[in-house]
Every structure is written in C-alpha cells, then in structure tokens.
Motif scaffolding. Structure first.
Motif, PDB file in Angstrom:
ATOM      1  N   THR A  51       0.846  -1.190   0.000  1.00  0.00           N
ATOM      2  CA  THR A  51       0.000   0.000   0.000  1.00  0.00           C
ATOM      3  C   THR A  51       0.883   1.242   0.000  1.00  0.00           C
ATOM      4  OG1 THR A  51      -1.733  -1.163   1.223  1.00  0.00           O
ATOM      5  CG2 THR A  51      -1.833   1.243   1.212  1.00  0.00           C
ATOM      6  N   ASN A  52       0.701   2.098  -0.981  1.00  0.00           N
ATOM      7  CA  ASN A  52       1.501   3.300  -1.127  1.00  0.00           C
ATOM      8  C   ASN A  52       0.953   4.431  -0.269  1.00  0.00           C
ATOM      9  OD1 ASN A  52       3.082   2.005  -3.185  1.00  0.00           O
ATOM     10  ND2 ASN A  52       1.364   2.340  -4.582  1.00  0.00           N
ATOM     11  N   ALA A  53       1.728   5.524  -0.169  1.00  0.00           N
ATOM     12  CA  ALA A  53       1.344   6.656   0.677  1.00  0.00           C
ATOM     13  C   ALA A  53       0.009   7.256   0.260  1.00  0.00           C
ATOM     14  CB  ALA A  53       2.443   7.718   0.635  1.00  0.00           C
ATOM     15  N   ASP A  54      -0.314   7.200  -1.046  1.00  0.00           N
ATOM     16  CA  ASP A  54      -1.573   7.781  -1.518  1.00  0.00           C
ATOM     17  C   ASP A  54      -2.742   6.806  -1.434  1.00  0.00           C
ATOM     18  OD1 ASP A  54      -0.960   5.993  -3.511  1.00  0.00           O
ATOM     19  OD2 ASP A  54      -0.912   7.465  -5.134  1.00  0.00           O
ATOM     20  N   GLY A  55      -2.506   5.653  -0.840  1.00  0.00           N
ATOM     21  CA  GLY A  55      -3.559   4.655  -0.694  1.00  0.00           C
ATOM     22  C   GLY A  55      -3.641   3.654  -1.821  1.00  0.00           C
TER      23      GLY A  55
END
Length: 863
Positions: free
Chosen positions: A437-441
């Motif tokens: 899961t990346n920082a932007d969701g």
C-alpha cells in the motif's frame, strides 16, 4: 588491443603450469588500462573476480566494495591473493589473457624470473586455484615465494541497503596451523538471521616453510596498502580502493621455498576453498581442489573445449558476430552456478528477514551478471533461454527453470506467480504474490507480471529444442498456473494484463506493452503443450483467449501518430501512453508458435517494418560511431530520454529486425555487431573491449548526438561502485538467436515430432553456416547461400541415431519479400508442390524431405 584467436598448443599459455596440460584454448588479450578492467575466472561452485592487472580492488554496490574477490556461493571467502618473490612483491601484469574457463596474467619479471599466473575455478569444488609459474633463465636456484591472503567471510545477503544490512558483518578470525591459513566467522548477524559457521582455507599442495596470520583485523594484501573507501565516494576508480565500509576480514601469509632448475620452470599452486557449513566442509573442498590441481586444469579446459564444439558458426560476411557467439558460449558457462539448501525467505525488498518458508535442496542457474547480479533471476533466464538452446546448453536452462518453479511455489504458496530475484542463499528480494500500500492509498504488486507470462514460453522453447517430454510434464502444472493466475486476477477491463513489466519506471499505465505481447505468446505456447498432453480444455481456453487478444492488438496498441506502439495503456478507456521505451520493439521481437507453424513477430508487417526503421534513427539508437545499440528510452521520451544502451534491448532490436527480414548492415547487423564490439573492439574505448576481453556487458556506452554530455561513459571510466555488469547473460539472445534461429533458420518442434530449416542469408553476405547445432540428443549442420537469384540450403541431421524419430522434416529458404520462385530442386530433383508462404520475414519456400542425412534445396527466382 590484440586479439589472439588461434588455438595455442604445446606448452604455451596455461601449459607452462604443468606437463599434463597439452593444449590450451583460444585466447583474447589486452594491455590497455589493465588496472581498470574487472575479469572473472568462474566455475559452477566458485569464482574469482579480479582486475586485469592481477590485483584485487574493491568494487561493486550491492555490498559496497565487496562483490569481487573469491566467492563460493552463497559465501564470499577472501578479498584476494597476492604473490611475491623474496622481499619483492610481484608487480602489476603487463598483459591479460581471457581463456576458455581460465584467466592468465603475463607478469613482470621479478628477482630474475619470468612469471605467469593462471586463475581458474574447478567445477567440482568450492575452491579457486591460482597457479604461479616461475621460469628460470639461469642456473638452478631456490627462491622464497610469499603468498598473502586477506579474508572476508560474508554471505551474499544482506546487502548495503537492506535490513539487516551488511554493516552487521562479523569480524573474521585467522590463524596459521602449520600448513594452511585458516579463517572462520561463527555467529549471527542478528535481525532474525540464523547462527552461521563460515570457513575459508588458503593452502598449497606443497608444505610451507613458514606462515603467519592475524587473529583479527590484519591487512595482508601484498603491495596494496589497504585503503578503505567510503560508501559516499562516487569518484574513485576501483584501483584507488582496497576495501569498502563493510570489510571486517583479517589476513595471513604463507612462505614457500621452491627450487627451480636451470632453464626450467616450477609452478606453485595455491587454493582458496571454503564453505558456509563449517571448517570440516571447507577442508573437504580444499582437499578435493589440491588432490590434482594440474589435472583439474586439464579437465576444465577439456570441458570448455567440448562445450565450444556445439553451434560452431561460420559467417564469412560477419566474423565479428561469429566471434561473439563463440565467446558467448563461454560467457554462459562462466555464469553457470550451483548452490544447495536454499532457505527461501521473503525479505520484501530488503525490509525484513523472517524465518524461511521452506528449503530448495539444489539449484543450478545462469547468473544474470558479474559482479552484482550473480544470482537467480526470472526475466533474465526467460531471455537467456533463447541463447541457451541455440548454443546447446540445455541442462542449465532446464535447471534454472526448475529452480524458479520450486522457489516460486514455496514463496507464493503455489499461486503461479513467478519470483523475480533470489539470492544464492534463498533470500528473495522481489517477486512475492502480495501488494504494498503506497502513501496515496494505491496498491502496487510485489511482483512483475512479465516474468509470469513469459515462463510458459521458456518451458515450451526448451521442450521444442530438446524433445524432452518428461521436462514438459514436470513443468506443465506450473506453466498452466502461470497463465491461470494472470487470466483470473490480473486482466484489465479489455483483457490486457496489468502490473509491472520489464520497464520498472513510474508514470506508466497499468497495462504494459511487453506484458500484453508475452501474454499472447505464452497462451499459444501453453496451448501447444496442452495439446501434446491431451489437455483439450486448456488448449482450447488458451487458444481462444490468445486469438481474441491478437484480433484487437493493433487497434489497442498501435499509435498511428508516432508510428510506433504505445508503451502502456491506462484503463478504463485504455488511453495510449507513448514514452519511447525499448519495450516498443517487443511486438516485432516475439514470435508466435502454434503447432509447427511460426509467425515471426506479433505486429503486422505494415506496422512492424516501419516501426523498426524508426528505432534505427538517432532518436532511438544515436549515431555511430559512439553508440552501440538501442537506447533504453528515446530522445524526448519519459524524463527526456534515458541513453543507457542495455545489451538486452539491443538484442531485442536485433531479433525484431530478423523477424521482419531486415538483416542488412544498417539493420540487424548494426545491433548484433554492436553487442560484439563491446566484447572485442569498442570504438568509444579506443577499440578495446568494454572490460574483460570476450565478455558481453550489461550496459554499453553512449554519446547522444544532440548532447554528448547526457551519454553513458564506458565502465572502465566509472567509479568503484558506479559500474554495471561487465559480463551479462541476456544479451546473448540477440547474437545467438539471430544467427541460429533466423539466419540459419533452425526451427525444431521435437516435442511434436517436427523440424523445419528455413534460413535467410543477409543481403550483403554470401553465406552462413552452422555445425553441430544440438537438437535433443542429436544435432544438425546447416549451410545457406545466395548469389543473384539463386538460393541454396543444405542441411545434414544426426537424429535417428540418437532415437529422435520425426514425423515431419522440411527444408526451405526465405526469399526477399515480393520475389517468386521459378524453379525448386530438392536433392537434385525438380519439385512442383513446394509450399510458398509470405511472412514478416519474406517469402518462405519449404519442401518436405525424409530421413536422416544430407538434404539440399535450390530455389531460383524469376528474374
């Protein structure tokens, strides 16, 4: 730079080291910038990476400065070995030689002696042997030879940037036991790593006069001062660095008294052996290596000469390419490695070090490249497979594919996703069937889709060339699961696979061009294997899906404005993104196989032919001299362009050219010769090799015409941690396959009982030929020529004697597009029922023949 390709006989070259060795191999040599050139002497269980001046400098970046020296995967043993005569250390080599399976150094005269050194790694032992041969031009004398060794016992993982990191490396402990230097490292690096017992031994088959060792922290690097370069140093050349920030080795010295007769020679053999299973195992490896070191060298040379007898090509119009194939066989052998008891653990790109999920007892593989990528990769193997079958190295590619299957099934719980990168101890850096899961969701797969969709094609390729139905059966379930997991979990709204492909760059759409191309190819290949096994349901499903995607391919991917294929699509509308990546060539490079019919290139001729021509322009390939292949990213593409020239991208362009009959000097030959030039005579380095003579590197130098400052300098000009691989496997795809499968036209379908030989001679060359091209346990010789409007093919098979009974044998020739055959003769008899088929290559004329032996085809076209 001097290229010495003659076979050296008698007591020359390696033969000074022992009376038993009576013949060496072809050699390549150089005197240019020896201290800047990394070189390798490799065996299947060990290797030594040194520099062409005979010294051992710190280099490499996975473990900063530690990727050279002597390795017995997955363990590094020592940083190096140094020799001296009396009180004088032997100076830097004056000439370096690459041989088949060994390296040789012409050393400066010392203490009145003529000196040469040979390094090689016997395939049967976790050891490297160093042979210092001393020739005495005067009266009989006795000399003292000093041998320094600096240990560095550390595993291939962790790396500089991982958790735990290489900074957890433990100090080595050294001692001299009266005969050997003994180095040990016992303990755990923490962070969940198990307790280990590492050991290395340095000794001779002679008894030393004396010796000494430092318990910890000793230098013992001969004439090298022990300079430690910082990880932040991005300017120093390797020759300025003796160690990196993670070195915690020690050292010792052995001294030998050797009597050298008048006008005679004596050889001192030194072995470095070791094991990650303790001192007892290390002693066993040492004993094996030193039981008959001269015999080991003879066996090594014999094995490499035997390997060289496969796929012997004659290209009168392109001897440079012929040389690249000859030495490429040796590159693949150098990169062949084995390891045992791999503990499979998911490190999640170096962020963790959990307990292992399982064990793989044994693996053999083609290392991707020396020195920083010597371990097990999927995408590298899936391209290298084409070179491997073309040069007859079947066993290693079969074992590599088995290793990928076994590791993947443990790591991914039999999901069918193929692992990306596995270190020789079993640590998996990338290729887990999960998401981050990346920082932007948003979520990103922890694997590359391309490696999964390419895997069935690699299996089918090996099956067709070997006819090994047992291998097909062994791999079939995994290959089927590869396609099923993609089809069920990874397809976008219009049926194209999502996820990362070969280009690992941000800003691309979720559907990648190479994944789309290789998914279609993989489906057809799975269907072929399914049909041969009687799995009708799978064959029908795979063919139906492949046909559907193929029918919509051009409309979805062809960018008519650019005159090229889009690199990616962005759902839901499948918006085209054209960023000028090298993967734009894959629609022309991939061939589709259905039964015993080959379609060379996925792209239509009307699109593929001009797209290849576009890639030959300075925006994609620069201007020669000074540019040796295809840019990673063309001028004006993503980030303005990336002017690295990878051997893989250049090879893919070469194969793509061949699939569309573009074999001329400014077409395929430009790219095959580009790869060859880096091995022998690279213009940008003053007509010397990239680094080691005869080694094809990972990345070629470049100087873009619009701004030379944006180019990539050659490796020998780059810093100690800034270099790419000096020997890389995958580029051999572009040389070996282009000749064997395209110019010589060898198309085996042995699993289906068929063979076709349909050559195509480059337009400016009189003939091409290949001898002893392996097909299963048999072989074939092929000769093809053309003059004016006469085209000739001859081939001789040796199949039946090896138990290969084929239902279909065809002989043919590929004519230029638009020509018409007027007369067809087979074995001197006129034929009126020849099959004439227009493909992307040209006009293929084929005729069935029967039985083993010699067959000849002559085609005369209309004027």
């Amino acid at each position: 730079m001097r290229l010495n390709r003659a076979v050296i006989l008698g007591t020359a070259v390696a033969l000074l080291v022992c009376a038993q060795a009576q013949a060496a191999t072809p050699e390549l040599s150089t005197t240019n910038r020896l201290q800047d050139r990394r070189v390798i002497a490799a065996g299947q269980r060990s290797y030594a990476e040194a520099f062409a001046d005979g010294r051992f400098y710190a280099n490499g970046w996975h473990i900063t400065g530690e990727m050279g020296g002597v390795w017995a995967p997955p363990l590094k043993l020592v940083d190096g070995v140094w020799f001296g005569i009396g009180n004088t250390w032997i100076g830097q080599a004056t000439r370096f030689f690459s041989g088949w399976g060994y390296t040789r150094y012409q050393l400066p005269g010392t203490a009145g002696l003529r000196l040469t050194r040979i390094d090689f790694a016997p395939d049967a032992h976790r050891a490297v042997l160093f042979a210092l041969t001393m020739t005495n031009p005067g009266a009989t004398r006795t000399v003292t030879v000093r041998v320094d060794a600096h240990s560095e016992l550390m595993g291939a993982y962790p790396w500089a940037s991982t958790t735990p990191s290489a900074s957890a490396n433990l100090p080595d402990h050294g001692r001299f036991n009266g005969r050997e230097l003994v180095f040990t490292d016992n303990g755990s690096i923490g962070g969940g790593a198990p307790f280990h017992h590492y050991a290395a031994l340095v000794a001779s088959n002679r008894t030393p006069a004396s010796g000494t060792a430092a318990a910890t922290g000793g230098n013992f690097r001969g004439p090298q001062p022990g300079t430690v370069c910082a990880a932040t140093d991005s300017t120093s050349l390797p020759s300025a660095c003796d160690d990196g920030p993670f070195g915690k080795g020690t050292g010792g010295q052995l001294r030998y008294r050797i009597r050298i007769p008048a006008h005679g020679s004596r050889t001192l053999w030194i072995a470095v052996a070791g094991s990650d299973r303790g001192l007892g195992a290390a002693r066993s490896e040492l004993a094996g290596a030193l039981s008959d070191p001269a015999g080991e060298l003879v066996a090594k040379i014999a094995s490499r000469r035997a390997l060289a007898t496969n796929t012997q090509v004659s290209l009168p119009g392109d001897p440079l390419l012929a040389g690249a194939i000859e030495w490429g066989k040796q590159n693949l052998a150098d990169l062949t490695q084995t390891a045992s008891d791999l503990q499979i653990r998911w490190t999640n790109q170096g962020k963790q070090f959990p307990p292992p999920l399982g064990t793989v007892p044994f693996v053999r593989w083609f290392g991707a490249g020396f020195p920083d990528y010597p371990w097990i990769f999927a995408t590298d193997a899936e391209y290298t497979a084409f070179a491997a079958v073309a040069v007859g190295q079947f066993t290693t590619i079969e074992d590599h594919l088995r290793a990928l299957r076994d590791i993947s099934d443990i790591l991914n719980n039999r999901s069918g996703i193929v692992v990306h990168e596995t270190v020789s101890d079993g640590s998996v850096y990338f290729g887990h069937d999960s998401q981050t899961t990346n920082a932007d969701g948003s979520k990103t797969n922890d694997f590359n889709t391309d490696e999964t969709v390419k895997f069935p094609s690699a299996v089918a390729l090996v099956w067709r060339w070997t006819g090994d139905n047992r291998f097909r059966d062994e791999m079939y379930d995994f290959a089927k699961r590869n396609m099923e997991v993609v089809a069920h979990n990874l397809l976008g709204p219009n049926g194209w696979p999502t996820g990362s492909g070969n280009v690992e760059r941000p800003g691309m759409g979720s559907e990648k061009l190479d994944n789309a191309v290789y998914f279609m190819r993989g489906l057809y290949d799975l269907a072929d294997m399914a049909s041969s096994k009687g799995d009708t349901d799978t064959a029908t499903w795979a063919t139906t899906l492949a046909d559907k995607l193929r029918a919509q391919f051009e409309a979805a991917w062809w960018d008519s404005t650019a005159g090229q294929y889009a690199d990616s699509l962005q759902p839901p509308a499948d918006t085209q993104l054209y960023q000028k990546y090298w993967i734009g060539v894959t629609p022309m490079e991939a061939q589709l196989t259905q039964g015993d019919q080959v379609t060379p290139g996925v792209a239509t001729y009307d699109h593929g032919f001009p797209a290849l021509a576009g890639r030959e322009t300075q925006d994609f390939s620069g201007v020669r001299p000074g540019n040796l292949g295809l840019f990673h990213t063309g001028v004006g593409g993503a980030s303005g362009g990336d002017f690295e020239i990878f051997s893989l991208g250049t090879g893919i362009q070469a194969v793509g050219e061949g699939n569309y009959g573009r074999l001329g000097p400014d077409q395929q030959q430009r790219y095959t010769d580009a790869s060859a030039e880096t091995m022998f005579s690279e213009p940008i380095t003053g007509n010397t090799p990239d680094e080691q003579p005869g080694a094809m590197p990972e990345i070629f130098p470049s100087t873009p015409a619009f701004d030379p400052s944006k180019g990539i300098p050659p490796n020998i000009d780059r810093c100690w941690t800034c270099r790419s691989m000096f020997m890389q496997a995958w580029g051999n795809y572009g040389t070996a396959w282009s000749v064997v499968a395209q110019q010589l036209g060898v198309r085996p379908f042995l699993g289906d009982g068929a063979l076709q030989v349909v050559p195509q001679v480059p337009p400016d060359q009189p003939s091409v030929a290949g001898q002893n091209i392996r097909l299963g346990d048999g072989s074939i010789d092929v000769y093809a020529a053309h003059a004016a409007n006469r085209y000739e093919t001859r081939y001789e098979t040796r199949l039946l004697v090896h138990g290969l009974h084929l239902r279909s044998l065809q002989i043919g020739h590929t004519l230029p597009r638009g020509t018409t055959p007027a007369t067809v003769l087979v074995n001197g008899q006129s034929v009126h029922d020849a099959t004439v088929r227009t493909t992307n290559r040209g006009v293929e004329v084929t005729v069935p023949v029967h039985g083993d032996g010699l067959h000849t085809l002559v085609v005369v076209t209309t004027a």
